[in-house]
Design a protein around this motif. Structure first.
Motif, mmCIF file in Angstrom:
data_model
loop_
_atom_site.group_PDB
_atom_site.id
_atom_site.type_symbol
_atom_site.label_atom_id
_atom_site.label_comp_id
_atom_site.label_asym_id
_atom_site.label_seq_id
_atom_site.Cartn_x
_atom_site.Cartn_y
_atom_site.Cartn_z
ATOM 1 N N SER A 44 0.837 -1.212 0.000
ATOM 2 C CA SER A 44 0.000 0.000 0.000
ATOM 3 C C SER A 44 0.866 1.255 0.000
ATOM 4 C CB SER A 44 -0.920 0.017 1.219
ATOM 5 O OG SER A 44 -1.820 -1.059 1.165
ATOM 6 N N GLN A 45 1.925 1.237 0.787
ATOM 7 C CA GLN A 45 2.829 2.385 0.816
ATOM 8 C C GLN A 45 3.549 2.540 -0.521
ATOM 9 O OE1 GLN A 45 5.025 1.130 4.236
ATOM 10 N NE2 GLN A 45 3.852 2.427 5.635
ATOM 11 N N LEU A 46 3.862 1.417 -1.155
ATOM 12 C CA LEU A 46 4.496 1.469 -2.465
ATOM 13 C C LEU A 46 3.569 2.111 -3.489
ATOM 14 C CD1 LEU A 46 7.032 0.772 -4.045
ATOM 15 C CD2 LEU A 46 6.084 -1.508 -4.444
ATOM 16 N N ARG A 47 2.275 1.816 -3.402
ATOM 17 C CA ARG A 47 1.299 2.467 -4.291
ATOM 18 C C ARG A 47 1.319 3.984 -4.093
ATOM 19 N NH1 ARG A 47 -4.001 0.472 -2.709
ATOM 20 N NH2 ARG A 47 -4.789 1.813 -4.346
ATOM 21 N N VAL A 48 1.468 4.422 -2.847
ATOM 22 C CA VAL A 48 1.556 5.859 -2.563
ATOM 23 C C VAL A 48 2.790 6.439 -3.246
ATOM 24 C CG1 VAL A 48 1.947 7.587 -0.755
ATOM 25 C CG2 VAL A 48 0.259 5.777 -0.397
ATOM 26 N N LEU A 49 3.918 5.754 -3.120
ATOM 27 C CA LEU A 49 5.149 6.245 -3.744
ATOM 28 C C LEU A 49 5.007 6.329 -5.263
ATOM 29 C CD1 LEU A 49 7.863 4.357 -1.641
ATOM 30 C CD2 LEU A 49 7.076 6.728 -1.383
ATOM 31 N N PHE A 50 4.410 5.300 -5.870
ATOM 32 C CA PHE A 50 4.202 5.335 -7.318
ATOM 33 C C PHE A 50 3.283 6.495 -7.710
ATOM 34 C CE2 PHE A 50 5.122 0.546 -7.551
ATOM 35 C CZ PHE A 50 6.414 0.755 -8.013
ATOM 36 N N ALA A 51 2.234 6.716 -6.940
ATOM 37 C CA ALA A 51 1.304 7.812 -7.244
ATOM 38 C C ALA A 51 2.014 9.155 -7.144
ATOM 39 C CB ALA A 51 0.108 7.768 -6.297
ATOM 40 N N LEU A 52 2.812 9.339 -6.098
ATOM 41 C CA LEU A 52 3.521 10.612 -5.936
ATOM 42 C C LEU A 52 4.576 10.797 -7.009
ATOM 43 C CD1 LEU A 52 3.902 10.901 -2.063
ATOM 44 C CD2 LEU A 52 2.250 12.034 -3.564
ATOM 45 N N ASP A 53 5.168 9.718 -7.452
ATOM 46 C CA ASP A 53 6.151 9.807 -8.526
ATOM 47 C C ASP A 53 5.500 10.328 -9.801
ATOM 48 O OD1 ASP A 53 8.792 9.395 -9.633
ATOM 49 O OD2 ASP A 53 7.955 7.656 -10.683
ATOM 50 N N GLY A 54 4.241 9.962 -10.019
ATOM 51 C CA GLY A 54 3.527 10.397 -11.213
ATOM 52 C C GLY A 54 2.869 11.753 -11.081
ATOM 53 N N ALA A 55 2.741 12.248 -9.858
ATOM 54 C CA ALA A 55 2.038 13.528 -9.657
ATOM 55 C C ALA A 55 2.591 14.231 -8.419
ATOM 56 C CB ALA A 55 0.541 13.298 -9.516
ATOM 57 N N SER A 75 -3.559 9.169 5.225
ATOM 58 C CA SER A 75 -2.801 10.022 6.137
ATOM 59 C C SER A 75 -1.803 9.199 6.957
ATOM 60 C CB SER A 75 -3.761 10.776 7.059
ATOM 61 O OG SER A 75 -3.048 11.636 7.912
ATOM 62 N N ARG A 76 -2.238 8.046 7.471
ATOM 63 C CA ARG A 76 -1.334 7.178 8.248
ATOM 64 C C ARG A 76 -0.188 6.651 7.379
ATOM 65 N NH1 ARG A 76 -6.193 5.484 10.408
ATOM 66 N NH2 ARG A 76 -6.230 3.613 9.121
ATOM 67 N N MET A 77 -0.506 6.243 6.149
ATOM 68 C CA MET A 77 0.554 5.762 5.262
ATOM 69 C C MET A 77 1.568 6.867 4.993
ATOM 70 S SD MET A 77 -1.074 3.175 2.448
ATOM 71 C CE MET A 77 -2.529 4.132 2.015
ATOM 72 N N ILE A 87 8.906 10.704 1.750
ATOM 73 C CA ILE A 87 8.083 11.785 1.198
ATOM 74 C C ILE A 87 8.310 13.054 1.996
ATOM 75 C CG2 ILE A 87 6.318 10.189 0.343
ATOM 76 C CD1 ILE A 87 4.481 11.207 2.582
ATOM 77 N N GLU A 88 7.979 14.165 1.364
ATOM 78 C CA GLU A 88 8.057 15.479 1.996
ATOM 79 C C GLU A 88 6.678 16.114 1.939
ATOM 80 O OE1 GLU A 88 10.918 17.369 -0.506
ATOM 81 O OE2 GLU A 88 12.620 16.380 0.485
ATOM 82 N N ARG A 89 6.382 16.877 2.954
ATOM 83 C CA ARG A 89 5.134 17.640 3.001
ATOM 84 C C ARG A 89 5.500 19.107 3.050
ATOM 85 N NH1 ARG A 89 2.179 14.412 7.908
ATOM 86 N NH2 ARG A 89 2.154 12.393 6.898
ATOM 87 N N SER A 90 4.761 19.899 2.310
ATOM 88 C CA SER A 90 5.000 21.336 2.338
ATOM 89 C C SER A 90 3.669 22.061 2.181
ATOM 90 C CB SER A 90 5.967 21.750 1.227
ATOM 91 O OG SER A 90 5.448 21.407 -0.040
ATOM 92 N N LEU A 91 3.643 23.295 2.657
ATOM 93 C CA LEU A 91 2.431 24.103 2.502
ATOM 94 C C LEU A 91 2.224 24.398 1.031
ATOM 95 C CD1 LEU A 91 2.708 26.649 5.447
ATOM 96 C CD2 LEU A 91 1.155 24.710 5.236
ATOM 97 N N SER A 104 10.638 12.504 -1.655
ATOM 98 C CA SER A 104 11.929 13.061 -1.290
ATOM 99 C C SER A 104 12.979 12.428 -2.196
ATOM 100 C CB SER A 104 12.249 12.738 0.168
ATOM 101 O OG SER A 104 12.420 11.335 0.313
ATOM 102 N N SER A 105 14.200 12.917 -2.123
ATOM 103 C CA SER A 105 15.264 12.300 -2.927
ATOM 104 C C SER A 105 15.473 10.849 -2.484
ATOM 105 C CB SER A 105 16.560 13.097 -2.833
ATOM 106 O OG SER A 105 16.995 13.194 -1.505
ATOM 107 N N ARG A 106 15.304 10.574 -1.197
ATOM 108 C CA ARG A 106 15.420 9.184 -0.715
ATOM 109 C C ARG A 106 14.303 8.322 -1.310
ATOM 110 N NH1 ARG A 106 15.612 6.858 5.482
ATOM 111 N NH2 ARG A 106 15.960 4.724 4.823
#
Length: 166
Positions: A44-55, A75-77, A87-91, A104-106
């Motif tokens: 599930s976390q990997l799906r989040v990473l793939f989604a963020l990589d695309g957007a 939110s928990r993931m 991942i990074e969070r920003s305003l 994130s770069s990592r």
């Protein structure tokens, strides 16, 4: 054979074959994970990473809609992935009440290494195929990719909607 005129049996056989290949890939990916895992992430976390990589820069609501998951689960993931440094969070520049999520770069390095391991494993299997089988695989997978893209929503960057309080 005309796609529209093909019977349901062809679709059923294709779905069955695709499911079997996906299951084999899961086993193949599991072997690679056991050999060289750089950081433990769930599927599930990997799906989040793939989604963020695309957007890059999407908000929590958009990510949840894309994944088909409840906002609390997403939110928990994201909390766990943030703690791992993936991942990074920003305003948001559009709204001070909204957070944007980015790899994130990592996180990018993790996905690049994971994809490289997977591709090496695939190359081993594909190398054992005859050229005509490889060509058919490319054609079939290209059509499958187009069909999935037509059905599955793509994550889009946040568009000024307030989602997660800072």
């Amino acid at each position: 054979m005309d796609y529209e005129a093909s019977g349901g049996g062809d679709r059923d056989a294709a779905a069955h074959s695709a499911r079997e290949v996906i299951e084999l890939l899961e086993v193949l990916w599991g072997r690679g994970r056991d050999l060289a895992s750089t950081a433990p992430v769930s599927s599930s976390q990997l799906r989040v990473l793939f989604a963020l990589d695309g957007a890059q820069g999407i908000n929590l609501r958009t990510l949840g809609e894309y994944l088909g998951s409840a906002p609390s689960s997403v939110s928990r993931m994201c909390d766990r992935l943030h703690a791992l440094g993936f991942i990074e969070r920003s305003l948001s520049s559009a709204s001070r009440r909204e957070l944007e999520l980015r790899l994130s770069s990592r996180g990018e390095n993790y996905l690049n290494e994971l994809r490289a391991r997977r591709e090496r494993a695939l190359l081993d299997a594909i190398s054992a195929m005859r050229p005509a089988e490889r060509a058919a695989l490319v054609t079939g997978l290209s059509g499958f990719h187009r069909a999935v893209e037509g059905v599955a929503p793509r994550p889009r960057p946040a568009s000024g909607r307030a989602v997660e309080s800072a």
